[in-house]
Scaffold this active site. Structure first.
Site, PDB file in Angstrom:
ATOM      1  N   ARG A  70      17.071  -2.924  30.651  1.00 43.69           N
ATOM      2  CA  ARG A  70      18.407  -3.339  30.230  1.00 43.69           C
ATOM      3  C   ARG A  70      18.402  -4.704  29.542  1.00 43.69           C
ATOM      4  O   ARG A  70      19.076  -4.902  28.525  1.00 43.69           O
ATOM      5  CB  ARG A  70      19.347  -3.378  31.439  1.00 43.69           C
ATOM      6  CG  ARG A  70      20.800  -3.722  31.118  1.00 43.69           C
ATOM      7  CD  ARG A  70      21.494  -2.590  30.371  1.00 43.69           C
ATOM      8  NE  ARG A  70      21.444  -2.732  28.929  1.00 43.69           N
ATOM      9  CZ  ARG A  70      21.594  -1.728  28.074  1.00 43.69           C
ATOM     10  NH1 ARG A  70      21.766  -0.498  28.515  1.00 43.69           N
ATOM     11  NH2 ARG A  70      21.545  -1.931  26.784  1.00 43.69           N
ATOM     12  N   ASP A  79      38.381 -24.528   3.123  1.00 40.42           N
ATOM     13  CA  ASP A  79      38.754 -23.726   4.288  1.00 40.42           C
ATOM     14  C   ASP A  79      40.070 -22.988   4.102  1.00 40.42           C
ATOM     15  O   ASP A  79      41.072 -23.580   3.691  1.00 40.42           O
ATOM     16  CB  ASP A  79      38.856 -24.647   5.517  1.00 40.42           C
ATOM     17  CG  ASP A  79      38.924 -23.858   6.815  1.00 40.42           C
ATOM     18  OD1 ASP A  79      38.177 -22.876   6.946  1.00 40.42           O
ATOM     19  OD2 ASP A  79      39.728 -24.221   7.691  1.00 40.42           O
ATOM     20  N   LYS A  86      29.379 -20.700  15.792  1.00 37.05           N
ATOM     21  CA  LYS A  86      30.113 -19.761  16.650  1.00 37.05           C
ATOM     22  C   LYS A  86      29.135 -18.719  17.189  1.00 37.05           C
ATOM     23  O   LYS A  86      29.154 -17.549  16.823  1.00 37.05           O
ATOM     24  CB  LYS A  86      31.241 -19.105  15.860  1.00 37.05           C
ATOM     25  CG  LYS A  86      32.310 -20.098  15.396  1.00 37.05           C
ATOM     26  CD  LYS A  86      33.336 -19.445  14.501  1.00 37.05           C
ATOM     27  CE  LYS A  86      34.360 -20.456  14.009  1.00 37.05           C
ATOM     28  NZ  LYS A  86      35.324 -19.875  13.057  1.00 37.05           N
ATOM     29  N   LYS A 120      35.919 -32.418   9.739  1.00 41.53           N
ATOM     30  CA  LYS A 120      36.977 -31.416   9.671  1.00 41.53           C
ATOM     31  C   LYS A 120      38.344 -32.067   9.851  1.00 41.53           C
ATOM     32  O   LYS A 120      38.456 -33.288  10.041  1.00 41.53           O
ATOM     33  CB  LYS A 120      36.717 -30.322  10.707  1.00 41.53           C
ATOM     34  CG  LYS A 120      35.301 -29.711  10.585  1.00 41.53           C
ATOM     35  CD  LYS A 120      35.138 -28.443  11.342  1.00 41.53           C
ATOM     36  CE  LYS A 120      35.619 -27.264  10.547  1.00 41.53           C
ATOM     37  NZ  LYS A 120      35.346 -25.968  11.188  1.00 41.53           N
TER      38      LYS A 120
END
Length: 287
Positions: free
Chosen positions: A102, A220, A137, A169
């Site tokens: 798994r 942006d 991200k 930003k």
């Protein structure tokens, strides 16, 4: 022009450490279902196959997770595989294979999914000389794996972490008391070789930023038409042809064709790592 370091390979010691962590999380050594059902000495051969078209990532992962078994991997990272392709065969203790199955699938399904979707974007953007960039991200604890997968899929890595150069930003600008304060503070304190990229939301910010000193712009959440205007203005200013221009913000695959012709150098896509579909890969016991 801004060029970030590319994750072209995965250090083996990093893989060892992360896999040990993941196996401990899954309590692989205390798999009571397997312990109670499968005799200790049972041997098996298992095959790893893909059920869909994928760009494969995970050769080192498979070899490392099943290091106490005999492992044959038939493909390389970056190979394009069709449904039914045999990725690897594992020959060894049955319980050992079962207890690690798994974790192995979780990793290679995700990484191959990232490489596969990245290639899909790159195939559209590459003819126009536009880079497809990842972002920060990423899944906590898996950033190196995921950025490597973007690279394998033909994409380009954006900055790796907060210590990688400067990206100012809107919230930085607000907290600093304005664009001028933010850029003056950065240019007064940064290391000489650090590149400065600025997120802008309007044409008016561009001439001021160029005068104060930047190496790149992140445009942006702009329409393609607005981006064309911004690129035209940037290129018309002194040293404007050396500026890296990046588009970002909600640029889905369905919208991509409208953005690759805007004149930008790159398009950053957060969805490459945070909104992907894992590749369809399974492991089956031959006997």
């Amino acid at each position: 022009m801004i060029i970030y370091k590319q994750i072209k390979e995965l250090p083996q010691d990093y893989i060892d450490k992360k896999i040990e962590e993941y196996l401990a999380e899954d309590a692989a050594n205390h798999d009571y279902t397997t312990i109670f059902t499968v005799p200790d000495a049972m041997k098996s051969v298992a095959t790893i196959e893909t059920e869909g078209e994928i760009v494969f990532v995970g050769e080192q992962i498979i070899r490392t997770i099943f290091k106490e078994s005999s492992v044959e991997v038939y493909v390389k990272d970056g190979d394009f595989l069709k449904p039914g392709a045999v990725i690897a065969k594992i020959d060894g203790n049955s319980a050992y294979i079962l207890s690690r199955e798994r974790v192995m699938l979780n990793i290679i399904q995700r990484l191959s999914g990232i490489a596969t979707i990245t290639k899909k974007y790159v195939d559209v953007a590459k003819p126009f000389g536009v880079k497809i960039l990842d972002t920060r991200k990423t899944t906590p604890g898996m950033r190196l794996f995921e950025k490597y997968s973007v690279y394998v899929g033909g994409g380009s890595n954006h900055r790796f972490s907060l210590e990688t150069d400067i990206l100012i930003k809107d919230n930085h600008i607000a907290a600093a008391g304005g664009l001028q304060n933010a850029l003056k503070n950065v240019n007064a304190h940064k290391k000489q070789d650090m590149k400065v990229e600025l997120e802008v939301v309007s044409l008016e910010q561009i001439p001021q930023a160029m005068e104060l000193g930047v190496d790149g712009f992140l445009l942006d959440n702009m329409s393609p038409e607005k981006i064309v205007e911004c690129v035209k203005l940037i290129r018309s200013l002194e040293n404007g042809k050396d500026i890296f221009v990046e588009a970002s913000g909600g640029i889905t695959f369905a919208k991509l064709e409208k953005y690759v012709t805007t004149g930008v150098n790159g398009i950053s896509i957060g969805a490459l790592t945070h909104h992907i579909e894992s590749a369809d890969i399974h492991l089956v016991f031959d006997y």
